[in-house]
Design a protein around this motif. Sequence first.
Motif, PDB file in Angstrom:
ATOM      1  N   VAL A  48      53.985  78.209  65.166  1.00 50.52           N
ATOM      2  CA  VAL A  48      53.362  77.127  65.924  1.00 50.52           C
ATOM      3  C   VAL A  48      51.985  77.552  66.413  1.00 50.52           C
ATOM      4  O   VAL A  48      51.840  78.589  67.072  1.00 50.52           O
ATOM      5  CB  VAL A  48      54.235  76.726  67.127  1.00 50.52           C
ATOM      6  CG1 VAL A  48      53.626  75.520  67.836  1.00 50.52           C
ATOM      7  CG2 VAL A  48      55.660  76.417  66.676  1.00 50.52           C
ATOM      8  N   PHE A  49      50.976  76.753  66.080  1.00 53.71           N
ATOM      9  CA  PHE A  49      49.608  77.010  66.513  1.00 53.71           C
ATOM     10  C   PHE A  49      49.326  76.235  67.794  1.00 53.71           C
ATOM     11  O   PHE A  49      49.502  75.008  67.846  1.00 53.71           O
ATOM     12  CB  PHE A  49      48.611  76.596  65.435  1.00 53.71           C
ATOM     13  CG  PHE A  49      48.493  77.591  64.315  1.00 53.71           C
ATOM     14  CD1 PHE A  49      47.433  78.485  64.269  1.00 53.71           C
ATOM     15  CD2 PHE A  49      49.447  77.643  63.307  1.00 53.71           C
ATOM     16  CE1 PHE A  49      47.329  79.409  63.241  1.00 53.71           C
ATOM     17  CE2 PHE A  49      49.351  78.562  62.278  1.00 53.71           C
ATOM     18  CZ  PHE A  49      48.292  79.457  62.242  1.00 53.71           C
ATOM     19  N   ILE A  50      48.869  76.958  68.827  1.00 50.62           N
ATOM     20  CA  ILE A  50      48.442  76.318  70.071  1.00 50.62           C
ATOM     21  C   ILE A  50      47.026  76.800  70.401  1.00 50.62           C
ATOM     22  O   ILE A  50      46.557  77.784  69.833  1.00 50.62           O
ATOM     23  CB  ILE A  50      49.391  76.634  71.248  1.00 50.62           C
ATOM     24  CG1 ILE A  50      49.369  78.137  71.581  1.00 50.62           C
ATOM     25  CG2 ILE A  50      50.805  76.160  70.945  1.00 50.62           C
ATOM     26  CD1 ILE A  50      50.129  78.493  72.858  1.00 50.62           C
ATOM     27  N   SER A  58      44.354  73.089  63.155  1.00 48.48           N
ATOM     28  CA  SER A  58      44.760  72.358  61.954  1.00 48.48           C
ATOM     29  C   SER A  58      44.214  73.002  60.679  1.00 48.48           C
ATOM     30  O   SER A  58      44.942  73.191  59.702  1.00 48.48           O
ATOM     31  CB  SER A  58      44.297  70.896  62.038  1.00 48.48           C
ATOM     32  OG  SER A  58      44.940  70.242  63.115  1.00 48.48           O
ATOM     33  N   LYS A  59      42.937  73.332  60.682  1.00 53.46           N
ATOM     34  CA  LYS A  59      42.332  73.926  59.480  1.00 53.46           C
ATOM     35  C   LYS A  59      42.978  75.263  59.140  1.00 53.46           C
ATOM     36  O   LYS A  59      43.317  75.533  57.980  1.00 53.46           O
ATOM     37  CB  LYS A  59      40.827  74.118  59.684  1.00 53.46           C
ATOM     38  CG  LYS A  59      40.031  72.824  59.665  1.00 53.46           C
ATOM     39  CD  LYS A  59      38.544  73.113  59.786  1.00 53.46           C
ATOM     40  CE  LYS A  59      37.746  71.822  59.715  1.00 53.46           C
ATOM     41  NZ  LYS A  59      36.273  72.080  59.835  1.00 53.46           N
ATOM     42  N   PHE A  72      53.297  72.033  56.193  1.00 51.77           N
ATOM     43  CA  PHE A  72      52.412  72.040  57.345  1.00 51.77           C
ATOM     44  C   PHE A  72      52.523  70.706  58.068  1.00 51.77           C
ATOM     45  O   PHE A  72      52.461  69.636  57.443  1.00 51.77           O
ATOM     46  CB  PHE A  72      50.958  72.259  56.928  1.00 51.77           C
ATOM     47  CG  PHE A  72      49.982  72.107  58.067  1.00 51.77           C
ATOM     48  CD1 PHE A  72      49.900  73.064  59.061  1.00 51.77           C
ATOM     49  CD2 PHE A  72      49.160  70.978  58.155  1.00 51.77           C
ATOM     50  CE1 PHE A  72      49.023  72.923  60.126  1.00 51.77           C
ATOM     51  CE2 PHE A  72      48.275  70.827  59.206  1.00 51.77           C
ATOM     52  CZ  PHE A  72      48.203  71.809  60.194  1.00 51.77           C
ATOM     53  N   LEU A  73      52.682  70.754  59.388  1.00 54.24           N
ATOM     54  CA  LEU A  73      52.791  69.547  60.201  1.00 54.24           C
ATOM     55  C   LEU A  73      51.788  69.610  61.335  1.00 54.24           C
ATOM     56  O   LEU A  73      51.702  70.620  62.053  1.00 54.24           O
ATOM     57  CB  LEU A  73      54.204  69.425  60.788  1.00 54.24           C
ATOM     58  CG  LEU A  73      55.359  69.355  59.795  1.00 54.24           C
ATOM     59  CD1 LEU A  73      56.691  69.490  60.514  1.00 54.24           C
ATOM     60  CD2 LEU A  73      55.316  68.043  59.027  1.00 54.24           C
ATOM     61  N   VAL A 117      53.359  74.531  62.241  1.00 54.06           N
ATOM     62  CA  VAL A 117      53.138  73.342  63.065  1.00 54.06           C
ATOM     63  C   VAL A 117      51.905  73.546  63.939  1.00 54.06           C
ATOM     64  O   VAL A 117      51.776  74.563  64.623  1.00 54.06           O
ATOM     65  CB  VAL A 117      54.359  73.061  63.973  1.00 54.06           C
ATOM     66  CG1 VAL A 117      54.110  71.819  64.824  1.00 54.06           C
ATOM     67  CG2 VAL A 117      55.625  72.896  63.136  1.00 54.06           C
ATOM     68  N   SER A 118      50.997  72.577  63.915  1.00 56.30           N
ATOM     69  CA  SER A 118      49.813  72.610  64.769  1.00 56.30           C
ATOM     70  C   SER A 118      49.988  71.595  65.890  1.00 56.30           C
ATOM     71  O   SER A 118      50.253  70.416  65.634  1.00 56.30           O
ATOM     72  CB  SER A 118      48.561  72.270  63.950  1.00 56.30           C
ATOM     73  OG  SER A 118      47.439  72.105  64.795  1.00 56.30           O
TER      74      SER A 118
END
Length: 208
Positions: A48-50, A58-59, A72-73, A117-118
């Motif tokens: 998970v990207f925060i 996102s990129k 990818f979500l 997940v972003s």
Amino acid sequence: MLFLSPEASRPADGWPAAPAPGRGRGDSVTPANAETARDADAPLYPLVFIGPMASGKSKIGRRVARTLRVPFLDTDTLIVSEHGPITEIFAEHGESHFRDLERAAVADALRQQPAVVSLGGGAVLDAATRDALRHTTVISLSTTAEAVRNRTKNAKRPLLADGPDAWQRIYDERRPLYEALASVHFDTSTRPVDAIAADIVKWVRKQS
């Protein structure tokens, strides 16, 4: 460079104290009065990207997912596909309504296994989301106001409407949450997106 480690609404349970730097996945150290500790036995996925708005979640997340060959979500994209443009949601229904939609979108995305997940920059404001993130691998991205200014000249982001000073205030308020939840941290201010994604993939593979 790899580091292990307002008008935005303040969480109802308050801001946690910033943790001491961790040393790797599951090694975050937080004071007793801070956020509940992450689950040291959390599964590797979802990743998970925060991080703050325009930090590249996102990129970079999309490139990481492509390399790892997993879905990818992007929760903002999921919200837009179901409810329309975020700017219109803010204008017509307010930020509180958007956060309700965001909470549901994040919960759905985190159920995907395996996946990258972003999350939107403010998703961590929700206590239920923070609790769910403690059972995932969280990749925190950071950047600077100057870098954001160069990236968002023509972007339509409702919380960036007041310029880079507003961005900085929002980031400063949310930073303790990003730090408390992070399994690992990467700065995205100056390095190419592909290089950062490659470093993240390398880190993830070391954890598996």
